[in-house]
Write a protein that holds these residues in place. Structure first.
Motif, short mmCIF file in Angstrom:
data_model
loop_
_atom_site.label_atom_id
_atom_site.label_comp_id
_atom_site.label_asym_id
_atom_site.label_seq_id
_atom_site.Cartn_x
_atom_site.Cartn_y
_atom_site.Cartn_z
N THR A 123 0.90 -1.27 -0.17
CA THR A 123 0.01 0.10 0.07
C THR A 123 0.80 1.24 0.00
OG1 THR A 123 -1.74 -1.14 1.26
CG2 THR A 123 -1.80 1.13 1.40
N VAL A 124 1.99 1.36 0.86
CA VAL A 124 2.85 2.45 0.64
C VAL A 124 3.50 2.49 -0.51
CG1 VAL A 124 5.13 3.22 1.95
CG2 VAL A 124 3.13 1.95 3.36
N LYS A 125 3.93 1.70 -1.05
CA LYS A 125 4.66 1.54 -2.50
C LYS A 125 3.77 2.13 -3.62
CE LYS A 125 7.86 -2.13 -1.98
NZ LYS A 125 8.19 -3.22 -2.71
N SER A 126 2.57 1.63 -3.55
CA SER A 126 1.43 2.20 -4.47
C SER A 126 1.06 3.52 -4.45
CB SER A 126 0.22 1.39 -4.60
OG SER A 126 -0.46 1.20 -3.57
N ALA A 127 1.05 3.89 -2.99
CA ALA A 127 0.38 5.32 -2.64
C ALA A 127 1.49 6.51 -3.16
CB ALA A 127 -0.10 5.26 -1.20
N VAL A 128 2.68 5.85 -2.53
CA VAL A 128 3.76 7.01 -2.90
C VAL A 128 4.12 7.07 -4.37
CG1 VAL A 128 6.42 7.31 -2.55
CG2 VAL A 128 5.04 6.50 -0.57
N SER A 129 3.89 6.05 -5.07
CA SER A 129 4.16 6.06 -6.63
C SER A 129 3.01 7.08 -7.12
CB SER A 129 3.99 4.63 -7.21
OG SER A 129 4.00 4.76 -8.66
N ARG A 130 1.94 7.07 -6.75
CA ARG A 130 0.65 7.82 -7.33
C ARG A 130 1.21 9.26 -6.81
NH1 ARG A 130 -2.50 3.57 -5.95
NH2 ARG A 130 -3.08 4.28 -3.89
N ALA A 131 1.54 9.22 -5.63
CA ALA A 131 1.61 10.95 -5.29
C ALA A 131 2.96 11.41 -5.88
CB ALA A 131 2.09 10.62 -3.61
N LEU A 132 4.17 10.66 -6.15
CA LEU A 132 5.20 11.38 -6.78
C LEU A 132 4.52 11.70 -8.36
CD1 LEU A 132 7.98 9.01 -5.67
CD2 LEU A 132 7.44 11.15 -5.32
#
Length: 193
Positions: A171-180
């Protein structure tokens, strides 16, 4: 100091003051004029020695060495009015000899040990960039903003971020990717690139 050393020193100084026994090698009493010269001029000579070294203890050692050299040459010095110049020259020569004999711990090498200095930008421009970045982060949804702040501002790993927020690492990986991705597309950050 042992009792035998005290008696030897006392008898040697008594012999020197009476004028009996060895003349020149007895000690500072062999030349009473030298002892009075040192008492009178020591503060001035110590200031000179301190101007030649950075450490006060080294200055005292330097003066002691120069005075020893002066004492050894005392009977060869013709003009005792020029003693300060003689001692100053002894101070300078002694300091120069110490400087030449010092051990050098630096060695030439093929590569420079210092890291390359990166050119620093204008602090005002850096502040403008920080402000623009923070405004763009504030536009993110709360959850993505929290993950970006924990990952990049607080420098937590993905596992630590997941633990703090109580979510999975994925979840952290996907959310950070979308935020970037949103930050890359933010029009306020486009002129900065």
């Amino acid at each position: 100091m042992t009792a035998s050393m005290v008696s030897v020193c006392t008898s040697a100084s008594k012999a020197a003051t009476r004028g009996t026994g060895p003349t020149r090698t007895t000690g500072p009493f062999a030349y009473p004029s030298f002892a009075s010269y040192v008492r009178a001029r020591q503060p001035v000579l110590l200031r000179t020695a301190r101007s030649l070294t950075a450490n006060p203890s080294d200055a005292e050692d330097l003066l002691q060495t120069a005075l020893t050299k002066t004492y050894v040459a005392w009977d060869r010095i013709e003009d005792h009015r020029a003693l300060d110049g003689y001692v100053r020259r002894a101070l300078l020569n002694t300091r120069t000899s110490q400087w030449r004999k010092r051990k050098v711990d630096e060695f030439a090498c093929d590569e420079l040990p210092e890291p390359d200095v990166l050119p620093t930008g204008d602090p005002a421009e850096q502040q403008v960039l920080r402000d623009a970045m923070w405004r763009a982060i504030m536009k993110l949804p709360d959850r993505q903003r929290a993950m970006v702040v924990l990952r990049y501002y607080e420098d937590l790993s993905e596992a630590q971020t997941a633990e703090v927020l109580g979510v999975s690492i994925g979840t952290v990986k996907s959310a950070v990717s979308r935020a970037l991705g949103k930050l890359r597309d933010d029009p306020e950050l486009t002129p900065v690139r």
